[in-house]
Design a protein around this motif. Structure first.
Motif, mmCIF file in Angstrom:
data_model
loop_
_atom_site.group_PDB
_atom_site.id
_atom_site.type_symbol
_atom_site.label_atom_id
_atom_site.label_comp_id
_atom_site.label_asym_id
_atom_site.label_seq_id
_atom_site.Cartn_x
_atom_site.Cartn_y
_atom_site.Cartn_z
ATOM 1 N N UNK A 59 65.380 69.770 53.276
ATOM 2 C CA UNK A 59 66.695 69.502 53.845
ATOM 3 C C UNK A 59 66.746 69.505 55.358
ATOM 4 N N UNK A 60 65.583 69.441 56.021
ATOM 5 C CA UNK A 60 65.539 69.443 57.482
ATOM 6 C C UNK A 60 65.530 68.039 58.075
ATOM 7 N N UNK A 61 64.980 67.086 57.327
ATOM 8 C CA UNK A 61 64.812 65.720 57.830
ATOM 9 C C UNK A 61 65.548 64.748 56.922
ATOM 10 N N UNK A 62 66.202 63.789 57.537
ATOM 11 C CA UNK A 62 66.889 62.721 56.810
ATOM 12 C C UNK A 62 66.046 61.459 56.903
ATOM 13 N N UNK A 63 65.747 60.862 55.771
ATOM 14 C CA UNK A 63 65.013 59.600 55.703
ATOM 15 C C UNK A 63 66.011 58.525 55.314
ATOM 16 N N UNK A 64 66.140 57.525 56.167
ATOM 17 C CA UNK A 64 67.113 56.477 55.911
ATOM 18 C C UNK A 64 66.421 55.116 55.899
ATOM 19 N N UNK A 65 66.473 54.442 54.737
ATOM 20 C CA UNK A 65 65.927 53.089 54.611
ATOM 21 C C UNK A 65 66.943 52.107 55.142
ATOM 22 N N UNK A 66 66.517 51.278 56.070
ATOM 23 C CA UNK A 66 67.402 50.302 56.686
ATOM 24 C C UNK A 66 67.269 48.971 55.953
ATOM 25 N N UNK A 67 68.390 48.431 55.527
ATOM 26 C CA UNK A 67 68.405 47.158 54.794
ATOM 27 C C UNK A 67 68.520 46.009 55.797
ATOM 28 N N UNK A 68 67.449 45.822 56.537
ATOM 29 C CA UNK A 68 67.380 44.761 57.538
ATOM 30 C C UNK A 68 66.079 43.989 57.334
ATOM 31 N N UNK A 69 65.934 42.919 58.088
ATOM 32 C CA UNK A 69 64.691 42.147 58.007
ATOM 33 C C UNK A 69 63.991 42.260 59.345
ATOM 34 N N UNK A 70 62.781 42.729 59.407
ATOM 35 C CA UNK A 70 62.035 43.346 58.314
ATOM 36 C C UNK A 70 62.589 44.745 58.008
ATOM 37 N N UNK A 71 62.465 45.168 56.764
ATOM 38 C CA UNK A 71 62.971 46.492 56.394
ATOM 39 C C UNK A 71 62.167 47.591 57.098
ATOM 40 N N UNK A 72 62.829 48.668 57.404
ATOM 41 C CA UNK A 72 62.132 49.814 57.971
ATOM 42 C C UNK A 72 62.872 51.102 57.618
ATOM 43 N N UNK A 73 62.198 52.207 57.914
ATOM 44 C CA UNK A 73 62.732 53.531 57.605
ATOM 45 C C UNK A 73 62.884 54.297 58.914
#
Length: 121
Positions: free
Chosen positions: A76-90
């Motif tokens: 619960x210390x880090x938030x991982x967010x997948x970005x719905x863009x081109x190219x996709x990234x986190x």
């Protein structure tokens, strides 16, 4: 009932801190691992993509960075967010719990950097 050895030796220590079954030991292991501290401090006040984080934490392998991020995210210390863009990234950032933790870690990191040359020699 007699006081625990911990209470006698370290009266200010949190109750159960030295108990081998204390869940705090698991968290302490995650947070104070070589890469855990560096990743947490690297994310202080900013959001980084994978490659940016890997370049910031010089020397970490892809495997160890991935493992460390999974562990810190699970805690619960880090938030991982997948970005719905081109190219996709986190993107990775600290959660409020992570922010609170880093506020406590930074003085320790600064102390270590200030004294490392004297200690390592």
């Amino acid at each position: 009932m007699a006081p625990s050895t911990t209470a006698v030796l370290l009266p200010d220590a949190p109750e159960g801190a030295f108990d081998p079954s204390c869940p705090g030991r698991v968290v302490l292991d995650h947070v104070t691992s070589k890469w855990g501290v560096l990743v947490l401090v690297a994310l202080d006040g900013r959001t980084l993509r994978w490659g940016e984080l890997r370049r910031t934490v010089e020397g970490v392998s892809e495997k160890m960075l991935a493992q460390t991020l999974r562990t810190l995210e699970g805690d619960g210390f880090v938030l991982r967010e997948s970005m719905d863009v081109i190219p996709p990234h986190v993107e990775y950032s600290l959660t409020p719990l992570g922010d609170d933790l880093v506020a406590h870690l930074k003085p320790l990191v600064h102390w270590i950097l200030d004294h490392a040359a004297d200690i390592v020699g």
